[in-house]
Design an enzyme around this catalytic site. Structure first.
Site, PDB file in Angstrom:
ATOM      1  N   GLU A  93      -6.724   2.872  -5.610  1.00 39.77           N
ATOM      2  CA  GLU A  93      -7.931   3.013  -4.728  1.00 39.77           C
ATOM      3  C   GLU A  93      -8.785   4.399  -5.139  1.00 39.77           C
ATOM      4  O   GLU A  93      -8.390   5.384  -5.194  1.00 39.77           O
ATOM      5  CB  GLU A  93      -7.691   3.036  -3.292  1.00 39.77           C
ATOM      6  CG  GLU A  93      -8.947   3.304  -2.342  1.00 39.77           C
ATOM      7  CD  GLU A  93      -8.981   4.115  -1.328  1.00 39.77           C
ATOM      8  OE1 GLU A  93      -9.894   3.959  -0.196  1.00 39.77           O
ATOM      9  OE2 GLU A  93      -8.004   4.822  -0.970  1.00 39.77           O
ATOM     10  N   ASP A 128      -2.960   4.626  -2.435  1.00 37.60           N
ATOM     11  CA  ASP A 128      -4.273   5.001  -1.531  1.00 37.60           C
ATOM     12  C   ASP A 128      -4.497   6.491  -2.346  1.00 37.60           C
ATOM     13  O   ASP A 128      -4.155   7.261  -2.678  1.00 37.60           O
ATOM     14  CB  ASP A 128      -3.556   5.537  -0.209  1.00 37.60           C
ATOM     15  CG  ASP A 128      -4.576   5.896   0.777  1.00 37.60           C
ATOM     16  OD1 ASP A 128      -5.348   4.721   1.150  1.00 37.60           O
ATOM     17  OD2 ASP A 128      -4.505   6.797   1.424  1.00 37.60           O
ATOM     18  N   HIS A 136     -10.743  -2.832   4.249  1.00 37.28           N
ATOM     19  CA  HIS A 136     -10.871  -2.228   5.733  1.00 37.28           C
ATOM     20  C   HIS A 136     -11.691  -1.103   6.064  1.00 37.28           C
ATOM     21  O   HIS A 136     -11.373  -0.557   7.022  1.00 37.28           O
ATOM     22  CB  HIS A 136      -9.203  -2.237   6.031  1.00 37.28           C
ATOM     23  CG  HIS A 136      -8.841  -1.369   5.169  1.00 37.28           C
ATOM     24  ND1 HIS A 136      -8.381  -1.238   3.654  1.00 37.28           N
ATOM     25  CD2 HIS A 136      -8.117   0.346   5.356  1.00 37.28           C
ATOM     26  CE1 HIS A 136      -7.968   0.057   3.259  1.00 37.28           C
ATOM     27  NE2 HIS A 136      -7.588   0.685   4.359  1.00 37.28           N
ATOM     28  N   ASP A 137     -12.098  -0.523   4.951  1.00 33.72           N
ATOM     29  CA  ASP A 137     -12.896   0.708   5.095  1.00 33.72           C
ATOM     30  C   ASP A 137     -14.375   0.385   4.944  1.00 33.72           C
ATOM     31  O   ASP A 137     -15.346   1.327   5.099  1.00 33.72           O
ATOM     32  CB  ASP A 137     -12.560   1.666   3.907  1.00 33.72           C
ATOM     33  CG  ASP A 137     -11.325   2.097   4.132  1.00 33.72           C
ATOM     34  OD1 ASP A 137     -10.625   2.335   5.147  1.00 33.72           O
ATOM     35  OD2 ASP A 137     -10.707   2.366   3.014  1.00 33.72           O
ATOM     36  N   ASP A 172       0.757  -1.244  -0.104  1.00 35.71           N
ATOM     37  CA  ASP A 172       0.064  -0.121   0.067  1.00 35.71           C
ATOM     38  C   ASP A 172       0.944   1.130  -0.047  1.00 35.71           C
ATOM     39  O   ASP A 172       1.855   1.272   0.641  1.00 35.71           O
ATOM     40  CB  ASP A 172      -0.977   0.172   1.361  1.00 35.71           C
ATOM     41  CG  ASP A 172      -1.951   0.637   0.913  1.00 35.71           C
ATOM     42  OD1 ASP A 172      -2.265   1.645   0.529  1.00 35.71           O
ATOM     43  OD2 ASP A 172      -3.146   0.165   1.750  1.00 35.71           O
TER      44      ASP A 172
HETATM   45  C1  GLC Z   1      -8.004   5.052   2.013  1.00 33.75           C
HETATM   46  C2  GLC Z   1      -7.700   4.230   3.235  1.00 33.75           C
HETATM   47  C3  GLC Z   1      -8.297   4.294   4.442  1.00 33.75           C
HETATM   48  C4  GLC Z   1      -7.507   5.622   5.101  1.00 33.75           C
HETATM   49  C5  GLC Z   1      -7.796   6.632   4.000  1.00 33.75           C
HETATM   50  C6  GLC Z   1      -6.732   8.008   4.364  1.00 33.75           C
HETATM   51  O1  GLC Z   1      -9.192   5.515   1.888  1.00 33.75           O
HETATM   52  O2  GLC Z   1      -8.097   2.938   2.730  1.00 33.75           O
HETATM   53  O3  GLC Z   1      -8.103   3.504   5.406  1.00 33.75           O
HETATM   54  O4  GLC Z   1      -8.147   6.005   6.048  1.00 33.75           O
HETATM   55  O5  GLC Z   1      -7.279   6.599   2.603  1.00 33.75           O
HETATM   56  O6  GLC Z   1      -5.696   7.514   4.271  1.00 33.75           O
END
Ligand code: GLC
Length: 563
Positions: free
Chosen positions: A297, A235, A360-361, A133
């Protein structure tokens, strides 16, 4: 329920697509998916590990790299091909590693750089791939460059972040909102300016219009690529660039309370056109290393999401802009059929699809749609055209953990309590064995998050012994997928969804496989081509012939090899 990272989420109405009967989408070229031309990220299955929660090796209640190493054989036996690990870099952990203080190291919680090297070697020795990541959009406020940047207005690093003067009334420069609630601008007393943060105030956004920022990020990427990492999950890739005129976002007419992020529409803070040039440069860097993958993402409507593949014919953007629409879509056969058609129709020629059911979100799959439907969802994820990404524990049907108020860890919940924005429930420890702490950590140790309620029924140990368990289903599906070039790389055609039942056909070089999925809790009848049942999600029989109108049991999914 509105989630923290629903900022990201889009209320998209899928355009009416082609009809099921005429719908057909082929692979990306002759032979693609054919086992003779394997491309790992296209033909394989990705498994996401949340490192705090996978396996603790040193008894501190949080998972670590040595823990992951000790569980690699499980991933091999499961049948996945690549492991994506959420951030492991040194971090104050304000957002559990998504606040990076040093991009080329390992946080002591997770181990050392030597542990990382051992993990990477262990992954490769087993024929797996490792995806890291990478967090390019923001750093920790403890990153040395931010400390420099905030030290003085004339500091050479000032322009590495986004600093603005106060508005005339002394308030923030504009109405941009943080994904974790409240203004995205925080006042700095020392230098008397505001800095911008898409997320926590402990996560200042970098200024990607500054070439030095890009150069530093690329150097960090090279550090890991030189070690042999097989790719990055980037990310919040669609948030990298913000409007250069810092215009206020328009109000959101549909906002009815909840996460205040949604009180405005992120017109000037997301998906800015200049982002694509950066994505192309990231991809070029990865390509210069050979067989590496760039995953983004990206929470955007399908039409905007697919632009992240890059322009045709070169598709020089991300190989996999993550497609989260199965998570965001209603769990309904008709609208999922429409989603499949819309997504496939929108893909640029030659672009390879992908599907995600959990991360994880987002609340756990089994909690979102229920334990029975989670089985049929497994069949869907692993038989659609495109690379599946599987979230750790979903192969066990793990539900969300119940988090008591005193156990809340996630800042998304702490900042705006009561809206159900917390992501702790889907980050609870992996369930391995039927002993204290489920084998996740030593006995007597307090785990960083509680285990799922009634956890012994979900452990690998329990399910390993049960030939019809969820784990057995995932293993069977992964094995089946691997053995079928139609499932790996074939076209998808004849997508139909009506009355709670979803059907589609995958075909390649004479091999045809038809799926029929009952997305309801009642019996449904579907019309199938004549063939042999290769698998039922009930795992109670296979190898028999069917054809014509057949009965699907509640929540049953079947895979039929067409004669
Ligand atoms: C992405 C991650 C999330 C995080 C956010 C800020 O959306 O998946 O878990 O809080 O980025 O870095």
């Amino acid at each position: 329920m509105e989630r923290a990272v629903r900022h990201l989420q889009c209320s998209e109405r899928h355009a009416r697509g082609k009809t099921g009967d005429s719908f057909r989408f082929a692979g990306v070229g002759a032979g693609v998916g054919g086992l003779a031309m394997r491309v790992w990220w296209r033909d394989g299955v990705i498994y996401q590990v949340y490192p705090r929660s996978f396996q603790d090796s040193n008894g501190d209640g949080a998972g670590d790299l040595n823990g992951i190493l000790s569980r690699l054989d499980y991933l091999v036996s499961l049948g996945v091909d690549a492991v994506w690990i959420s951030p492991i870099y040194p971090s104050p952990m304000a957002d559990f590693g998504y606040d990076v203080a040093h991009y080329t190291g390992v946080d002591p919680l997770f181990g050392t750089i030597d542990d990382f090297d051992a993990l990477l070697a262990g992954v490769h020795a087993r024929g797996l791939k490792l995806i890291l990541d990478f967090v390019p959009n923001h750093t920790s406020d403890q990153h040395p460059r931010f400390l420099e940047s905030r030290s003085a207005r004339d500091n050479p690093k000032r322009d590495w972040y986004l600093w603005r003067a106060a508005a005339a009334d002394g308030g923030p420069p504009n109405n941009w909102m943080s994904n974790f609630g409240g203004s995205a601008w925080t006042w700095d007393e020392v230098t008397q300016q505001y800095y911008y943060h898409s997320f926590l105030k402990e996560q200042p956004d970098l200024n990607w219009r500054n070439p030095e920022v890009k150069a530093a990020a690329f150097d960090a990427m090279r550090f890991w690529l030189d070690k042999g990492v097989d790719g990055f999950r980037m990310d919040v890739l669609w948030l990298l660039i913000k409007d250069d005129q810092f215009r206020s976002n328009p109000p959101n007419p549909e906002y009815r309370g909840g996460n205040s992020f949604w009180s405005v529409l992120p017109k000037y803070t997301a998906d800015q056109p200049e982002t694509h040039a950066i994505v192309r440069e990231m991809r070029a860097l990865l390509d210069s290393y050979g067989d590496r993958v760039l995953i983004g993402e990206i929470y955007l409507p399908v039409a905007d999401l697919v632009k992240y593949y890059g322009d045709t014919p070169h598709l020089a953007g991300a190989q996999m802009p993550f497609n989260f629409h199965l998570i965001l879509n209603a769990w309904d056969a008709g609208s999922i059929a429409e989603l499949i058609r819309t997504y496939e129709s929108a893909l640029p020629p030659g672009a390879w699809p992908n599907w995600v059911l959990g991360n994880h979100d987002q609340h756990r799959l089994a909690t979102r749609i229920g334990a029975a439907q989670a089985r049929v969802a497994a069949v869907l994820l692993l038989t659609l055209r495109g690379t599946p990404t599987l979230y750790y524990g979903d192969e066990l049907g793990m539900p969300d953990a119940r988090i008591a108020p005193g156990d809340v860890q996630d800042p998304a919940e702490k900042n705006q309590p009561g809206f159900g924005l917390g992501r702790d429930p889907e980050r609870s420890p992996m369930l391995w064995e039927n002993r204290e702490n489920a084998g996740f950590t030593l006995s007597g140790v307090k785990t960083w998050l509680p285990l799922a309620w009634d956890w012994p029924q979900y452990t690998v140990e329990t399910q390993h012994a049960d030939p019809r368990s969820m784990l057995a289903l995932y293993r069977a599906l992964l094995k089946l997928r691997r053995s079928s070039s139609a499932l790996v790389g074939g076209s998808v055609e004849d997508v139909r969804g009506a009355d709670g039942a979803l059907s589609y056909l995958r075909a390649q070089a004479g091999e045809r496989v038809q799926m029929h999925l009952n997305l309801t809790g009642e019996v449904r009848w579907v019309e199938t081509l004549t063939g042999m049942v290769l698998l039922s999600s009930y795992l109670d029989g296979e190898g028999f012939e069917i054809g014509g109108w057949v009965k699907l049991r509640a929540g049953e999914g079947i895979v039929v090899k067409v004669f």
